[in-house]
Design an enzyme around this catalytic site. Structure first.
Site, PDB file in Angstrom:
ATOM      1  NE  ARG A 213     -18.763 -18.596 -31.721  1.00  0.00           N
ATOM      2  CZ  ARG A 213     -19.854 -18.073 -32.262  1.00  0.00           C
ATOM      3  NH1 ARG A 213     -19.764 -16.937 -32.970  1.00  0.00           N
ATOM      4  NH2 ARG A 213     -21.021 -18.664 -32.126  1.00  0.00           N
ATOM      5  CE  LYS A 237     -18.844 -21.812 -33.602  1.00  0.00           C
ATOM      6  NZ  LYS A 237     -19.376 -22.913 -32.769  1.00  0.00           N
ATOM      7  CG  HIS A 307     -15.745 -20.259 -25.337  1.00  0.00           C
ATOM      8  ND1 HIS A 307     -15.973 -19.733 -26.593  1.00  0.00           N
ATOM      9  CD2 HIS A 307     -16.819 -21.039 -25.062  1.00  0.00           C
ATOM     10  CE1 HIS A 307     -17.132 -20.184 -27.063  1.00  0.00           C
ATOM     11  NE2 HIS A 307     -17.662 -20.975 -26.155  1.00  0.00           N
ATOM     12  NE  ARG A 310     -19.487 -17.303 -27.475  1.00  0.00           N
ATOM     13  CZ  ARG A 310     -20.163 -16.643 -28.417  1.00  0.00           C
ATOM     14  NH1 ARG A 310     -19.862 -15.375 -28.657  1.00  0.00           N
ATOM     15  NH2 ARG A 310     -21.115 -17.231 -29.093  1.00  0.00           N
ATOM     16  CG  HIS A 333     -25.611 -18.689 -29.221  1.00  0.00           C
ATOM     17  ND1 HIS A 333     -25.875 -18.565 -27.872  1.00  0.00           N
ATOM     18  CD2 HIS A 333     -24.291 -19.013 -29.303  1.00  0.00           C
ATOM     19  CE1 HIS A 333     -24.784 -18.797 -27.173  1.00  0.00           C
ATOM     20  NE2 HIS A 333     -23.815 -19.080 -28.020  1.00  0.00           N
ATOM     21  CE1 TYR A 342     -22.914 -18.748 -21.407  1.00  0.00           C
ATOM     22  CE2 TYR A 342     -24.329 -18.443 -23.311  1.00  0.00           C
ATOM     23  CZ  TYR A 342     -23.097 -18.740 -22.774  1.00  0.00           C
ATOM     24  OH  TYR A 342     -22.050 -19.031 -23.608  1.00  0.00           O
TER      25      TYR A 342
END
Length: 361
Positions: A213, A237, A307, A310, A333, A342
């Site tokens: 990110r 995150k 993004h 990404r 993730h 994806y």
């Protein structure tokens, strides 16, 4: 409490004191215990203040009076005012998180949010670059500087000259794209000006090579790069740490940046930041987004954001045969469901190629 917008602050102040305290305590819990980002805390607080304001209007003056009917009424009101399905799903998640926390803290007699259903958010397939387009983008800083921002209304357009002030030369976010116009012809290029394209190249290489990110790449310190193993240490995150590999082109860009670029931009407030702005501070994510978009425009590519790079990296990994679980770990993730989108991107690209090429498509 995190700093939401003015209307949310006004609603927060209008709440009964006990409800205001509950909002503030929940925000503190999210920030200090759950280690959520400032943006996440702000979003949760905004949703919660809206919910409690609605509850007060329905006659709930005490938190213990909050029940499932109030939560459903609040979501229904959001829907009638035009909130998107994704927004409704997020607000329902905020209500459930607050309800669970308040029940554990003894503020609610039951976790009333556990039974709250929310509309399934419609997920659009992300737009991605082709592999050749991604290569053209990351190589753009070595070939040319991006276009300058369009002049504001009332300003005379500036004639494009061979730029000596490259993009992203300001490490603080601005409303204009940070592509400064060139100084007069013949002006000497100083070391800092020469360093910025090196910074831009390593930014683009790392974004595409690792799929991290934009906040993660801007948060990198020099010590987070393991040159021997070609791995970067990323804090994602929730403060979750992961190691992400990168390739030889990114290594070359890093070597050039650390040897010739970063020393020229360093200042007293650079600290250990890997990527710097022209003033020596840590590169800001807003500026990084402008750099990516500017080079894409200059290279004649579709509009792309960090993004989007990404998304492109993940799609190209899967198309190249990478395991879905491995891509999940690389991207950071927490759920495999986030990575599976994806696979749909790859199938849609295959269908598009089929429709375009097959005579009986």
């Amino acid at each position: 409490m995190s700093r939401p917008d003015r209307s949310t602050r006004a609603m927060h102040q209008a709440l009964p004191p006990a409800l205001r305290d509950a909002v503030d305590d929940f925000a503190e819990h999210l920030s200090r215990v759950r280690n959520r980002s400032t943006h996440t805390v702000r979003a949760y607080v905004t949703d919660l203040v809206s919910l409690l304001d609605h509850a007060v209007r329905m006659g709930c003056v005490d938190l213990a009076e909050l029940d499932l009917s109030v939560l459903r009424s609040w979501l229904a009101r959001q829907r009638t005012t035009g909130a998107a399905r994704t927004s409704l799903a997020r607000r329902a998640a905020s209500a459930r998180a607050f309800s669970a926390w308040a029940h554990r803290a003894g503020m609610l007699p039951a976790d009333v949010g556990a039974a709250l259903a929310s509309p399934r958010a419609h997920r659009e397939l992300p737009s991605v670059l082709r592999a050749d387009q991604a290569a053209a983008l990351v190589e753009a800083p070595a070939r040319r500087a991006p276009r300058t921002a369009a002049p504001r209304s009332g300003e005379a357009p500036t004639r494009q000259a061979p730029p000596t002030t490259p993009p992203g030369s300001d490490d603080t976010p601005t409303r204009q794209a940070p592509f400064a116009t060139a100084p007069p012809a013949g002006a000497a290029k100083d070391a800092a000006t020469e360093a910025v394209p090196l910074r831009d190249r390593v930014l683009l290489e790392l974004l595409y090579a690792t799929g991290v990110r934009v906040s993660e790449v801007c948060g990198l310190d020099v010590g987070d790069v393991d040159h021997a193993r070609r791995v970067i240490r990323v804090f994602g995150k929730g403060g979750r740490e992961r190691s992400v590999p990168y390739g030889v082109p990114a290594q070359r860009a890093l070597d050039d940046w650390l040897r010739r670029g970063r020393p020229a931009l360093m200042s007293g407030h650079s600290g250990d930041a890997l990527l710097l702005g022209a003033r020596g501070g840590r590169l800001n994510p807003t500026t990084a987004r402008q750099i990516v978009g500017g080079y894409a425009e200059t290279a004649g590519l579709p509009h792309i954001s960090p993004h989007g790079l990404r998304h492109s990296a993940a799609t190209h990994l899967l198309e190249g045969g990478a395991d879905l679980r491995a891509v999940q770990e690389l991207l950071g993730h927490s759920s495999l469901a986030s990575t599976q989108i994806y696979t749909h991107v790859s199938v849609e690209r295959l269908r598009a190629a089929y429709r375009q090429a097959h005579p009986r498509a």
